[in-house]
Design an enzyme around this catalytic site. Structure first.
Site, PDB file in Angstrom:
ATOM      1  N   ASN A   1       0.867  -1.180   0.000  1.00 58.46           N
ATOM      2  CA  ASN A   1       0.000   0.000   0.000  1.00 58.46           C
ATOM      3  C   ASN A   1       0.902   1.228   0.000  1.00 58.46           C
ATOM      4  OD1 ASN A   1      -1.851   1.995   0.402  1.00 58.46           O
ATOM      5  ND2 ASN A   1      -2.487   1.328   2.446  1.00 58.46           N
TER       6      ASN A   1
ATOM      7  N   LYS B   1       0.121   4.249  -0.248  1.00 58.07           N
ATOM      8  CA  LYS B   1      -0.523   5.412   0.385  1.00 58.07           C
ATOM      9  C   LYS B   1      -0.293   6.649  -0.495  1.00 58.07           C
ATOM     10  CE  LYS B   1      -0.191   3.017   4.761  1.00 58.07           C
ATOM     11  NZ  LYS B   1      -0.048   3.063   6.216  1.00 58.07           N
TER      12      LYS B   1
ATOM     13  N   HIS C   1      -9.312   1.023   5.219  1.00 63.04           N
ATOM     14  CA  HIS C   1      -8.026   1.212   5.897  1.00 63.04           C
ATOM     15  C   HIS C   1      -8.241   2.134   7.093  1.00 63.04           C
ATOM     16  CE1 HIS C   1      -3.923   2.380   6.714  1.00 63.04           C
ATOM     17  NE2 HIS C   1      -3.543   1.317   6.029  1.00 63.04           N
TER      18      HIS C   1
ATOM     19  N   GLU D   1      -6.650   4.543   8.088  1.00 62.73           N
ATOM     20  CA  GLU D   1      -6.479   5.977   7.775  1.00 62.73           C
ATOM     21  C   GLU D   1      -7.758   6.540   7.160  1.00 62.73           C
ATOM     22  OE1 GLU D   1      -2.819   5.362   5.612  1.00 62.73           O
ATOM     23  OE2 GLU D   1      -1.905   4.758   7.505  1.00 62.73           O
TER      24      GLU D   1
ATOM     25  N   GLU E   1      -5.075  -5.044  10.637  1.00 62.75           N
ATOM     26  CA  GLU E   1      -4.001  -4.078  10.873  1.00 62.75           C
ATOM     27  C   GLU E   1      -4.232  -3.377  12.203  1.00 62.75           C
ATOM     28  OE1 GLU E   1      -2.249  -2.780   6.803  1.00 62.75           O
ATOM     29  OE2 GLU E   1      -3.886  -1.448   7.347  1.00 62.75           O
TER      30      GLU E   1
ATOM     31  N   GLY F   1       2.952   2.027  10.754  1.00 60.47           N
ATOM     32  CA  GLY F   1       3.921   3.112  10.569  1.00 60.47           C
ATOM     33  C   GLY F   1       4.674   3.479  11.833  1.00 60.47           C
TER      34      GLY F   1
ATOM     35  N   SER G   1       3.840  -2.448  10.202  1.00 64.11           N
ATOM     36  CA  SER G   1       5.300  -2.519  10.333  1.00 64.11           C
ATOM     37  C   SER G   1       5.878  -3.877   9.926  1.00 64.11           C
ATOM     38  CB  SER G   1       5.732  -2.129  11.753  1.00 64.11           C
ATOM     39  OG  SER G   1       5.342  -0.799  12.037  1.00 64.11           O
TER      40      SER G   1
HETATM   41  O1  G3H Z   1      -1.613  -0.545   4.586  1.00 60.50           O
HETATM   42  C1  G3H Z   1      -0.577  -0.754   5.200  1.00 60.50           C
HETATM   43  C2  G3H Z   1      -0.495  -0.545   6.617  1.00 60.50           C
HETATM   44  O2  G3H Z   1      -1.065   0.650   7.006  1.00 60.50           O
HETATM   45  C3  G3H Z   1       0.845  -0.817   7.231  1.00 60.50           C
HETATM   46  O3  G3H Z   1       1.731   0.265   7.090  1.00 60.50           O
HETATM   47  O4  G3H Z   1       3.772  -1.164   6.988  1.00 60.50           O
HETATM   48  O5  G3H Z   1       3.960   1.324   7.154  1.00 60.50           O
HETATM   49  O6  G3H Z   1       3.167  -0.027   9.106  1.00 60.50           O
HETATM   50  P1  G3H Z   1       3.249   0.074   7.624  1.00 60.50           P
END
Ligand code: G3H
Length: 250
Positions: free
Chosen positions: A9, A11, A95, A97, A167, A173, A213
């Site tokens: 992803n 983002k 998601h 977010e 998640e 993150g 993560s």
């Molecule tokens: O969509 C992916 C997740 O929000 C995980 O993000 O791997 O940066 O923690 P991350």
């Protein structure tokens, strides 16, 4: 049997030039075979160029979001038909977010999911608890409620188009990953929740990804858990070598 999937992803990180560079890097590093499906989710304006640039690869280009409405006066939104017209067959919905920053409710996510599934899309449906909910011992209830409200309107055959991404919000993150045991516990709970509603076969066939993560250094241990069928990867998917090392963990 269910599929292993590693999805990146991206983002809101890559413009067109960065998208094409990252795809170029992925193509240079790609091995002939992976024991998982590979997906990347660039931003909406980059979906079509990304789709064209990955036609000669096993990488599927997926969208990060979609509108629940079919068409019309919804300024700034992107419809399912529009995504499909540029080659997209899978969309991420719910998601954290989107839930937290854009206040997308369970009802809205249910509408998006149903609309996407009815048009034949595969949906990566995200769920996950906040740290306070985990600390209060409400993590399982929180996640199963998100699944019930977002997905349980679907019939058994529509559930075949669903991939679930668990998640934990506190692990996104932050560099803090759920332990493989914490991931397995939740994935098993999710699978048994699906089993209770849709039966054994659907539960066994539903891929459940872990996100939060995931890195090359922890992917193998997490993916080794029996109910973890892959990862939804944020930060580490922005580097071709890291992303493919995670895919190689299967
Ligand atoms: O969509 C992916 C997740 O929000 C995980 O993000 O791997 O940066 O923690 P991350």
């Amino acid at each position: 049997m269910r599929k292993n999937i590693v999805a990146g992803n991206w983002k809101m990180n890559c413009d067109l030039s960065m998208t094409q560079t990252l795809i170029g890097d992925l193509k240079k590093e790609l091995k002939a075979d992976y024991n998982c499906e590979l997906m990347i989710a660039p931003s909406h304006p980059c979906l079509y160029p990304a789709f064209n640039n990955t036609l000669d690869t096993p990488i599927e280009v997926v969208a990060q979001n979609v509108c629940e409405h079919e068409k019309g006066a919804y300024t700034g939104e992107v419809s399912i038909d529009m995504l499909q017209s540029v080659g997209v067959k899978t969309v991420i919905i719910g998601h954290s977010e989107r839930r937290d920053i854009y206040a997308e409710s369970d009802e809205l996510l249910a509408a998006k999911t149903l609309a996407a599934v009815e048009k034949g899309m595969r949906v990566i449906f995200c769920c996950g608890e906040h740290l306070e909910q985990r600390k209060a011992g409400n993590h399982v209830n929180t996640v199963t409620a998100q699944i019930e409200k977002g997905l349980f309107q679907l019939d058994t055959s529509q559930m075949e188009q669903i991939v679930i991404a668990y998640e934990p919000v506190w692990a996104i993150g932050t560099g803090e990953t759920a332990s493989p045991e914490q991931a397995q516990e939740m994935h098993a709970e999710i699978r048994s929740f699906i089993q209770a509603k849709y039966g054994d076969m659907t539960a066994r066939h539903t891929s459940i990804l872990y996100g939060g993560s995931v890195k090359p250094s922890n992917a193998k241990e997490i993916f080794a858990k029996p109910d973890v069928d892959g990862g939804l990867v944020g930060g580490a998917s922005l580097d071709a070598k890291s992303f493919l090392a995670i895919a190689d963990a299967f």
